[in-house]
Scaffold this motif. Structure first.
Motif, PDB file in Angstrom:
ATOM      1  N   ARG A 146     -30.353  -5.478  65.739  1.00 53.30           N
ATOM      2  CA  ARG A 146     -30.829  -4.336  66.507  1.00 53.30           C
ATOM      3  C   ARG A 146     -30.157  -3.044  66.029  1.00 53.30           C
ATOM      4  NH1 ARG A 146     -33.301  -5.176  71.413  1.00 53.30           N
ATOM      5  NH2 ARG A 146     -32.248  -7.150  71.715  1.00 53.30           N
TER       6      ARG A 146
ATOM      7  N   ALA B 274     -31.512  -2.148  62.695  1.00 56.97           N
ATOM      8  CA  ALA B 274     -32.917  -1.749  62.838  1.00 56.97           C
ATOM      9  C   ALA B 274     -33.022  -0.301  63.304  1.00 56.97           C
ATOM     10  CB  ALA B 274     -33.631  -2.683  63.812  1.00 56.97           C
ATOM     11  N   LYS B 275     -32.120   0.081  64.238  1.00 60.41           N
ATOM     12  CA  LYS B 275     -32.166   1.449  64.754  1.00 60.41           C
ATOM     13  C   LYS B 275     -31.872   2.460  63.659  1.00 60.41           C
ATOM     14  CE  LYS B 275     -31.408   0.832  69.641  1.00 60.41           C
ATOM     15  NZ  LYS B 275     -30.346   0.206  70.421  1.00 60.41           N
TER      16      LYS B 275
ATOM     17  N   VAL C  96     -28.568 -11.184  66.839  1.00 59.08           N
ATOM     18  CA  VAL C  96     -29.605 -10.219  67.218  1.00 59.08           C
ATOM     19  C   VAL C  96     -29.056  -8.808  67.501  1.00 59.08           C
ATOM     20  CG1 VAL C  96     -31.364  -9.667  68.969  1.00 59.08           C
ATOM     21  CG2 VAL C  96     -31.308 -11.928  67.915  1.00 59.08           C
TER      22      VAL C  96
ATOM     23  N   ASP D 246     -40.378  -3.319  66.290  1.00 65.29           N
ATOM     24  CA  ASP D 246     -40.402  -2.237  67.286  1.00 65.29           C
ATOM     25  C   ASP D 246     -39.723  -0.981  66.762  1.00 65.29           C
ATOM     26  OD1 ASP D 246     -41.802  -3.528  69.122  1.00 65.29           O
ATOM     27  OD2 ASP D 246     -40.190  -3.781  70.607  1.00 65.29           O
ATOM     28  N   SER D 247     -38.507  -1.170  66.224  1.00 64.38           N
ATOM     29  CA  SER D 247     -37.770  -0.026  65.674  1.00 64.38           C
ATOM     30  C   SER D 247     -38.548   0.637  64.554  1.00 64.38           C
ATOM     31  CB  SER D 247     -36.426  -0.468  65.092  1.00 64.38           C
ATOM     32  OG  SER D 247     -35.549  -0.739  66.101  1.00 64.38           O
TER      33      SER D 247
ATOM     34  N   LYS E 287     -35.159 -17.516  66.904  1.00 63.48           N
ATOM     35  CA  LYS E 287     -34.310 -16.346  66.631  1.00 63.48           C
ATOM     36  C   LYS E 287     -34.937 -15.436  65.574  1.00 63.48           C
ATOM     37  CE  LYS E 287     -29.653 -17.069  66.621  1.00 63.48           C
ATOM     38  NZ  LYS E 287     -28.450 -17.850  66.216  1.00 63.48           N
TER      39      LYS E 287
ATOM     40  N   LYS F  86     -37.574 -13.469  67.223  1.00 68.69           N
ATOM     41  CA  LYS F  86     -36.965 -12.462  68.090  1.00 68.69           C
ATOM     42  C   LYS F  86     -36.543 -11.261  67.238  1.00 68.69           C
ATOM     43  CE  LYS F  86     -34.467 -11.222  71.882  1.00 68.69           C
ATOM     44  NZ  LYS F  86     -35.249 -10.268  72.545  1.00 68.69           N
ATOM     45  N   ARG F  87     -35.878 -11.548  66.121  1.00 72.32           N
ATOM     46  CA  ARG F  87     -35.455 -10.463  65.226  1.00 72.32           C
ATOM     47  C   ARG F  87     -36.649  -9.707  64.690  1.00 72.32           C
ATOM     48  NH1 ARG F  87     -32.336 -14.769  63.671  1.00 72.32           N
ATOM     49  NH2 ARG F  87     -30.128 -14.512  64.043  1.00 72.32           N
TER      50      ARG F  87
ATOM     51  N   ASP G 255     -39.482  -9.217  66.177  1.00 80.85           N
ATOM     52  CA  ASP G 255     -39.974  -8.304  67.220  1.00 80.85           C
ATOM     53  C   ASP G 255     -39.079  -7.074  67.363  1.00 80.85           C
ATOM     54  OD1 ASP G 255     -42.096  -9.949  67.716  1.00 80.85           O
ATOM     55  OD2 ASP G 255     -41.138 -11.013  69.380  1.00 80.85           O
ATOM     56  N   VAL G 256     -37.759  -7.314  67.355  1.00 80.93           N
ATOM     57  CA  VAL G 256     -36.798  -6.219  67.517  1.00 80.93           C
ATOM     58  C   VAL G 256     -36.943  -5.205  66.383  1.00 80.93           C
ATOM     59  CG1 VAL G 256     -34.317  -5.687  67.320  1.00 80.93           C
ATOM     60  CG2 VAL G 256     -35.093  -7.531  68.838  1.00 80.93           C
ATOM     61  N   VAL G 257     -36.985  -5.708  65.150  1.00 72.18           N
ATOM     62  CA  VAL G 257     -37.028  -4.806  64.004  1.00 72.18           C
ATOM     63  C   VAL G 257     -38.392  -4.132  63.902  1.00 72.18           C
ATOM     64  CG1 VAL G 257     -36.682  -4.582  61.509  1.00 72.18           C
ATOM     65  CG2 VAL G 257     -35.304  -6.199  62.811  1.00 72.18           C
TER      66      VAL G 257
END
Ligand SMILES: *Cc1c(COP(=O)(O)O)cnc(C)c1O
Length: 395
Positions: free
Chosen positions: A368, A371-372, A364, A259-260, A249, A252-253, A255-257
């Motif tokens: 997300r 992060a946005k 997550v 990216d943003s 997890k 995963k976080r 990668d998500v953050v």
């Protein structure tokens, strides 16, 4: 911060129900089982449960024979315990700068090596690995020991190897802020039988005869009582069950953050193994930008993290132990001096950097969402020139 659940409650209850909480009485073996599982997970030859991460570092140094007259290189950005551990075995910490990866700078390690240097403590801060390839190379070249402080990065890997199991020894902490928790606790990771024998002896007041299937040919010496008990062992087994999912997890976080942040054009801090990244940070050009960015819900400026910054390690900076004659600095082979400006590069980097909280408390989708909202701070040029030097070195 990780919350414990029914699994840990049940595990603790099972240990209590057995009635005998001493780990080495032999009637049940929750601690031994957790040790075996941690060794299998990390690839360390041996793991010894212990009562804290600070104890784990101290015990590792004692096990490896570090002592008075020895210098141990530690980074200027770490929890104070990493620098205190050498003192507990009579050695002195030599404080070393970090680099843009926010972990110990291999170039500065080389500059800090003297004929008295015996060990390096690379600290994997906020789930971010040190440059272990270079550190191991330097250690081999200069015949130094490496004790990894992996208290903040349990379960995280560097180029496929578990942090804590790369050097001669490693330390985990299970206090409530770490990747696994049992309230308080720790583990020493060791890569030789002899080091395990000495660690076991040290952590049980010099009575390693108590462990029945253990080679006691090693000479006994006086130690402390740093033992973990069976309730801790049982709870830890429940936490070990949860760890793989937790790290997954975290990744995963990450990668998500990331990216943003890429999309928002934020200056992501250099990572020593970005493909397996678990701890995210940004480093701006100015401290004002970092201060402004820290207003974000999931961001925190690293410089503001109190005793993780060497200038706030008061007892160490002032060289004070509990007794004036119990003074490792007096036993050193040269005068060791500390000052607030000895690692200005570290202070500069920390002032301009923010860590991003990827904690398991946020699902997550929530991460997300935050992060946005992360955006590059807008600082006018005039503010940049006006604002420098506003934060005092010691806080
Ligand atoms: C938490 C921590 C320690 C000490 O762990 P305790 O279990 O609190 O003694 C040591 N080093 C680092 C980097 C830590 O974050």
């Amino acid at each position: 911060m990780i919350k414990l659940g029914f699994k840990e409650w049940f595990a603790a209850g099972s240990a209590i129900a057995k009635g005998d909480l001493l780990r080495n009485s032999g009637s049940h073996q929750f601690c031994a089982r957790a040790e075996k599982r941690l060794a299998e997970m990390t690839g360390a030859k041996h793991v010894l449960l212990i009562n804290s991460g600070t104890s784990a570092l101290t015990c590792a140094l004692a096990a490896l024979g570090v002592g008075p007259g020895d210098e141990v290189i530690v980074p200027a950005y770490t929890w104070m315990a990493s620098a205190a551990a050498p003192l507990h075995v009579g050695a002195v910490p030599v404080i070393c700068d970090i680099d843009e990866s926010l972990t110990i700078d291999p170039d500065d390690i080389e500059r800090k090596i003297t004929p008295n240097t015996r060990a390096i403590i690379p600290v994997h801060m906020i789930d971010r690995p040190c440059d272990m390839d270079r550190i191991m190379e330097i250690a081999r070249k200069h015949n130094l020991l490496v004790v990894e402080d992996a208290c903040q990065s349990i379960g995280v890997t560097y180029k496929g190897k578990h942090l804590g199991a790369i050097g001669d020894a490693g330390a985990f902490s299970f206090n409530q802020y770490k990747n696994m928790t049992i309230g308080e606790g720790g583990a020493v990771l060791l890569n030789s039988d002899d080091a395990l024998a000495r660690a076991y002896n040290y952590h049980d007041i010099g009575t390693s005869f108590r462990n029945l299937d253990f080679d006691t040919s090693n000479d006994l010496f006086v130690g402390l009582n740093l033992r973990a008990n069976e309730v801790q062992g049982a709870m830890l087994n429940a936490q070990i069950d949860r760890l793989p999912r937790r790290i997954e997890k975290l990744r995963k976080r990450y990668d998500v953050v990331r990216d943003s942040m890429d999309k928002a054009g934020l200056p992501i801090a250099r990572h020593n193994d970005a493909d397996n990244g678990a701890g995210l940070a940004v480093t701006f050009a100015t401290e004002q930008e970092a201060e402004q960015f820290a207003q974000n819900r999931i961001a925190r400026r690293l410089f503001d993290n109190t005793k993780h910054v060497y200038t706030n390690w008061t007892p160490i900076m002032e060289q004070r132990m509990f007794h004036e004659k119990m003074n490792p600095w007096a036993w050193a082979n040269r005068k060791i001096e500390y000052s607030d400006d000895m690692c200005v590069r570290t202070l500069d980097i920390l002032r301009r950097s923010c860590g991003i909280g990827l904690g398991p408390q946020y699902p997550v989708p929530v991460v997300r969402h935050f992060a946005k909202k992360l955006q590059a701070p807008e600082i006018s040029k005039s503010e940049i020139t006006r604002g420098t030097g506003k934060t005092p070195i010691a806080t």
